[in-house]
Motif scaffolding. Sequence first.
Motif, mmCIF file in Angstrom:
data_model
loop_
_atom_site.group_PDB
_atom_site.id
_atom_site.type_symbol
_atom_site.label_atom_id
_atom_site.label_comp_id
_atom_site.label_asym_id
_atom_site.label_seq_id
_atom_site.Cartn_x
_atom_site.Cartn_y
_atom_site.Cartn_z
ATOM 1 N N GLY A 271 65.360 -2.360 -38.800
ATOM 2 C CA GLY A 271 64.676 -3.617 -39.080
ATOM 3 C C GLY A 271 63.320 -3.403 -39.711
ATOM 4 O O GLY A 271 62.897 -2.286 -40.005
ATOM 5 N N SER A 272 62.621 -4.507 -39.912
ATOM 6 C CA SER A 272 61.286 -4.471 -40.504
ATOM 7 C C SER A 272 60.270 -4.898 -39.457
ATOM 8 O O SER A 272 60.551 -4.888 -38.257
ATOM 9 C CB SER A 272 61.239 -5.373 -41.738
ATOM 10 O OG SER A 272 61.607 -6.695 -41.403
ATOM 11 N N LEU A 273 59.057 -5.276 -39.883
ATOM 12 C CA LEU A 273 58.015 -5.663 -38.943
ATOM 13 C C LEU A 273 58.420 -6.899 -38.153
ATOM 14 O O LEU A 273 59.073 -7.800 -38.673
ATOM 15 C CB LEU A 273 56.717 -5.923 -39.701
ATOM 16 C CG LEU A 273 56.123 -4.719 -40.439
ATOM 17 C CD1 LEU A 273 54.866 -5.134 -41.175
ATOM 18 C CD2 LEU A 273 55.846 -3.582 -39.482
ATOM 19 N N GLY A 274 57.987 -6.944 -36.908
ATOM 20 C CA GLY A 274 58.390 -8.015 -36.002
ATOM 21 C C GLY A 274 59.161 -7.413 -34.861
ATOM 22 O O GLY A 274 60.366 -7.169 -34.979
ATOM 23 N N LEU A 275 58.513 -7.126 -33.743
ATOM 24 C CA LEU A 275 59.096 -6.316 -32.681
ATOM 25 C C LEU A 275 60.380 -6.891 -32.107
ATOM 26 O O LEU A 275 61.397 -6.207 -32.010
ATOM 27 C CB LEU A 275 58.076 -6.117 -31.560
ATOM 28 C CG LEU A 275 58.611 -5.394 -30.310
ATOM 29 C CD1 LEU A 275 59.021 -3.974 -30.656
ATOM 30 C CD2 LEU A 275 57.566 -5.410 -29.203
ATOM 31 N N ILE B 80 72.392 -13.928 -35.567
ATOM 32 C CA ILE B 80 73.735 -13.367 -35.478
ATOM 33 C C ILE B 80 74.224 -13.509 -34.039
ATOM 34 O O ILE B 80 73.634 -12.911 -33.127
ATOM 35 C CB ILE B 80 73.753 -11.883 -35.889
ATOM 36 C CG1 ILE B 80 73.252 -11.717 -37.317
ATOM 37 C CG2 ILE B 80 75.158 -11.295 -35.755
ATOM 38 C CD1 ILE B 80 73.036 -10.289 -37.725
ATOM 39 N N GLY B 81 75.245 -14.314 -33.845
ATOM 40 C CA GLY B 81 75.789 -14.491 -32.505
ATOM 41 C C GLY B 81 74.808 -15.078 -31.521
ATOM 42 O O GLY B 81 74.890 -14.821 -30.317
ATOM 43 N N GLY B 82 73.822 -15.865 -32.023
ATOM 44 C CA GLY B 82 72.831 -16.459 -31.143
ATOM 45 C C GLY B 82 71.596 -15.609 -30.946
ATOM 46 O O GLY B 82 70.722 -15.949 -30.142
ATOM 47 N N VAL B 83 71.469 -14.500 -31.704
ATOM 48 C CA VAL B 83 70.347 -13.576 -31.562
ATOM 49 C C VAL B 83 69.604 -13.478 -32.885
ATOM 50 O O VAL B 83 70.216 -13.259 -33.936
ATOM 51 C CB VAL B 83 70.843 -12.174 -31.137
ATOM 52 C CG1 VAL B 83 69.684 -11.184 -31.112
ATOM 53 C CG2 VAL B 83 71.516 -12.241 -29.780
ATOM 54 N N LEU B 84 68.274 -13.623 -32.855
ATOM 55 C CA LEU B 84 67.474 -13.493 -34.069
ATOM 56 C C LEU B 84 67.234 -12.025 -34.399
ATOM 57 O O LEU B 84 66.845 -11.230 -33.532
ATOM 58 C CB LEU B 84 66.127 -14.204 -33.899
ATOM 59 C CG LEU B 84 66.148 -15.728 -33.950
ATOM 60 C CD1 LEU B 84 64.735 -16.272 -33.749
ATOM 61 C CD2 LEU B 84 66.714 -16.231 -35.279
ATOM 62 N N SER C 28 56.744 0.621 -35.215
ATOM 63 C CA SER C 28 57.386 1.881 -35.607
ATOM 64 C C SER C 28 57.664 1.980 -37.104
ATOM 65 O O SER C 28 57.727 3.105 -37.624
ATOM 66 C CB SER C 28 58.688 2.084 -34.818
ATOM 67 O OG SER C 28 59.631 1.075 -35.107
ATOM 68 N N PRO C 29 57.839 0.861 -37.880
ATOM 69 C CA PRO C 29 57.957 1.039 -39.328
ATOM 70 C C PRO C 29 56.717 1.679 -39.952
ATOM 71 O O PRO C 29 56.800 2.285 -41.016
ATOM 72 C CB PRO C 29 58.157 -0.400 -39.839
ATOM 73 C CG PRO C 29 58.819 -1.100 -38.708
ATOM 74 C CD PRO C 29 58.150 -0.535 -37.482
ATOM 75 N N ALA C 30 55.546 1.553 -39.262
ATOM 76 C CA ALA C 30 54.322 2.192 -39.753
ATOM 77 C C ALA C 30 54.195 3.623 -39.249
ATOM 78 O O ALA C 30 53.691 4.493 -39.952
ATOM 79 C CB ALA C 30 53.101 1.375 -39.339
#
Length: 512
Positions: free
Chosen positions: A182-186, A295-299, A153-155
């Motif tokens: 966010g950026s690329l990386g689903l 963050i809090g165990g989440v990437l 979706s960033p594209a």
Amino acid sequence: MTLRIGIDVGGTNTDAVVLDAADRVLAKVKRPTTADVTGGLRAALDAVLSEITGVADVGRVMLGTTHATNAILERRNLGKVAVVRLAAPATTSVPPLSDWPGDLKAAVSAGEAILPGGHYVDGRPISPLDLDAVRRFLDGVEADAVAVSGVFSPADAEHERLVGEMVEREYGLPVSLSHEIGSLGLLERENATVLNAALYGVAAAVTEALVTALAERGLTARPYLAQNDGTLMTVEYAARLPVSTIGSGPANSLRGAAFLSGVKDAIVADVGGTSTDLGVLVAGFPRESAAAVEIGGVLTNFRMPDILAIAMGGGTRVRRGSIGPDSVGFRLSESALVFGGEVMTLTDAGVRGGRMREVPEGWRERLDAAPRDQRALAEGLAIADEMVADAVDRMSLGRADRPLVAVGGGAFLLAEEIPGVSRVVRPAHAEVANAVGAAIALASGRVDTIVPAGAGRAAAIERAKEEAAARAVQAGADPERVELVDVHEVPLSYLSEPAARLHVKAAGPLSN
């Protein structure tokens, strides 16, 4: 209305400063952070207002807060989120939230679905968008907000926008769209989007508390919240992107350190009561992390300052042969030996080791009278010095020609000479650098997208620049004074058509 108030909520203290139109510090205070955070904010605001006479001249109040971070870490006050991934039939092997800690997923998830939609990296749709499928999913869940993430979706964010418009129109729920966050990386972008949606209630409570606190004190000042990159956003913008406040504390300290010291390229050590945050200044702004941020165990993969935190602060407990990682935190003023308490802390070690240039009255006497094995204090200070030297080595990336700017209430703990830096700079007002950083910050906007490397490249870059500037204006920047501060293009490999990843950041002074 020429005065500005900067407030920063830390784990131990809440700091506040007043700056005039010439960026001079007119007043500064530190108050203990309270368990509910808001109480310490109000106390700091009252204290700093009592130090000035022109309260009616306060035109802006800037807040850096830990509300969002605490909500995620403590799994409280989070909203239930319906998670929509636009990707089917792709990505079904890794469902949304599959790598989340169980307790956080239970606190946040109202249900997840992988539905038709999304795009390939070159902009071709994976499958046609099916809004009826989105409706069927939402009809079967009870949610406080919706998080929508489309592949690449960033594209191309068309599918995300269409779903967002439908949800707001037909369901009246707030929607978090991944291309705005966010950026690329689903998966990492999806995680950040879900956290953002879960924080809408927290953001509303913070905004209400700040606006109410200002109104109760007769202030008509316009409020702003600090972002992860050391810039500001309006409370309206923050209501849409509350996850952007998570890294605001360290970013404020870095920006404040650059402003107070006049040094634009340096390592910064912000020594608080619980921890020391080390970051790097590049041209006066925080160096951003190139890796996914947990963050809090989440990437997640939204922009965050590159920060290394070590468990060493003024309230860190000292034991024979070791320090921390536990700290007395905001109870420092009642627990440390120098305050008449019974816990050996690094503050006691710093006083005993002669690190504090001006020791407050009574501290040495209470320290000498304390019935403790105080040889441990010298050992604790030596261990702290080793931790700092190791952290500097990790952040410097082999460069030893940069100075270290020491800020924070516990900055006196740092030695005069530290391996790996050219010198140690101790600017005036260093103990409230975080609040100063909030007060002097700009507003910004950014875009992270993919552009063709051939025909259409120039036009795509111009559109990205315009969108970044528009986002900066949405965040509160003066439209006439927004400037592009970063345009970074990286070629992408293994594509059928040449393309590049483009990052654009725009920033400017706040509008009047």
